[in-house]
Design an enzyme around this catalytic site. Sequence first.
Site, short mmCIF file in Angstrom:
data_model
loop_
_atom_site.label_atom_id
_atom_site.label_comp_id
_atom_site.label_asym_id
_atom_site.label_seq_id
_atom_site.Cartn_x
_atom_site.Cartn_y
_atom_site.Cartn_z
N TYR A 1 0.83 -1.31 0.05
CA TYR A 1 -0.11 0.12 0.08
C TYR A 1 0.82 1.28 -0.08
O TYR A 1 0.35 2.48 -0.38
CB TYR A 1 -0.82 0.06 1.31
CG TYR A 1 -2.14 -0.82 1.32
CD1 TYR A 1 -2.37 -1.89 0.31
CD2 TYR A 1 -2.99 -0.57 2.17
CE1 TYR A 1 -3.39 -2.42 0.41
CE2 TYR A 1 -4.37 -1.31 2.13
CZ TYR A 1 -4.60 -2.30 1.37
OH TYR A 1 -5.49 -3.04 1.34
N GLY A 2 2.07 1.10 0.43
CA GLY A 2 3.01 2.32 0.69
C GLY A 2 3.04 3.29 -0.32
O GLY A 2 3.51 4.51 0.05
N CYS B 1 -1.35 -1.76 10.69
CA CYS B 1 -0.69 -1.04 9.24
C CYS B 1 -0.59 0.52 9.26
O CYS B 1 -1.63 1.22 9.68
CB CYS B 1 -1.76 -1.43 8.26
SG CYS B 1 -1.15 -0.67 6.49
N THR C 1 0.53 2.58 7.08
CA THR C 1 -0.19 3.33 5.95
C THR C 1 -1.55 3.49 5.97
O THR C 1 -1.93 4.65 5.63
CB THR C 1 0.51 2.51 4.69
OG1 THR C 1 1.62 2.12 4.78
CG2 THR C 1 0.23 3.41 3.49
N CYS D 1 6.54 0.82 10.41
CA CYS D 1 5.74 0.04 9.38
C CYS D 1 5.63 -1.38 9.83
O CYS D 1 6.66 -2.07 10.23
CB CYS D 1 6.62 -0.02 7.97
SG CYS D 1 5.86 -1.43 6.69
N THR D 2 4.53 -2.01 9.92
CA THR D 2 4.42 -3.45 10.54
C THR D 2 5.12 -4.56 9.95
O THR D 2 5.48 -5.74 10.39
CB THR D 2 2.98 -3.59 11.23
OG1 THR D 2 2.33 -3.93 9.53
CG2 THR D 2 2.21 -2.62 11.98
N1 DGL Z 1 2.52 -2.85 6.87
C1 DGL Z 1 2.04 -1.72 6.49
C2 DGL Z 1 2.37 -0.76 7.50
O1 DGL Z 1 2.58 -0.64 8.48
C3 DGL Z 1 1.90 -1.39 5.25
C4 DGL Z 1 3.15 -1.88 4.34
C5 DGL Z 1 2.87 -1.50 2.53
O2 DGL Z 1 1.68 -2.35 2.03
O3 DGL Z 1 3.40 -0.82 2.07
O4 DGL Z 1 2.59 0.47 6.97
#
Ligand code: DGL
Length: 280
Positions: free
Chosen positions: A48-49, A79, A81, A198-199
């Site tokens: 998603y980033g 998450c 993001t 970011c997780t």
């Molecule tokens: N794990 C997610 C976060 O904490 C999203 C990472 C992604 O999809 O770019 O931002």
Amino acid sequence: MTSQYSSRPAPIGVFDSGFGGLSILREIRKVLPQYDYIFLGDNARAPYGNRSFQLVYEFTLQAVKHLFAQGCHLVILACNTASAKALRSIQQRDLCRLDPDRRVLGVIRPTVEAIGNITKSGKVGIFGTPGTVQSLSYDIEIAKMHPHIKVYSHACPMWVPLVENRESDSPGADYFVKKDVDALMSQCNDIDSIILGCTHYPLLYDKIRKYTPQNVQIIEQGPIVAASLQDYLCRHPEMEQRCTRGGTCQYCTTEDASRFSPLASIFVNHTVEAKHVILS
Ligand code: DGL
């Protein structure tokens, strides 16, 4: 207003774009093993980033609606993001129409609350996705809560793809992690704590530790979010009563389940049998 969703007690929902949310779920289950959980990873559309605000919002809302439809009264956006780009709109715009008694919580606020007790130098580094860093969510929240803390952020666009593509142990991961750690540390040599904002990043922890100066603390969000959820449930008995207690976890992914399950099993240390779901 009558809700379109079941009022029966149900598992707690945990959502991430992909595997990263498992780093939060694992810690939540250590602290709160008695509850049931549904984990949902939108692996088919991760990362998603790099995506626009609008798209992250739309995807996250679809995930929240899916978890509500499974009965969840409480959903954790595991998450950053999604927490940065979608949480506020969902809380302020969508919940009142979907079901004002359900709750969606993110990971940025508990992390920001915790950082005040961790840094001594008052110089804090943040690694995040481009979306999280560009949103300035950490800068804004830290400035509000801890005005004495100075924030240095750095976006790591390659780290999530490394994790999602099972390359976190590869020499390529060493190259990108070293490059990004050096770039953050070059902004200020007095940084004493770095938030993995970011997780997915805890899944690269060993490499991040290897290239980060030993005197710098690396802060993972899992234990922070778990403690914050525990506190939330104590303060909100009406929500706690709507969370079922069977100690189970169901895993759902928008990817092919046979691709998701083997890697998820490694991250959570037990056999995962995921179910494929479609979000719309
Ligand atoms: N794990 C997610 C976060 O904490 C999203 C990472 C992604 O999809 O770019 O931002």
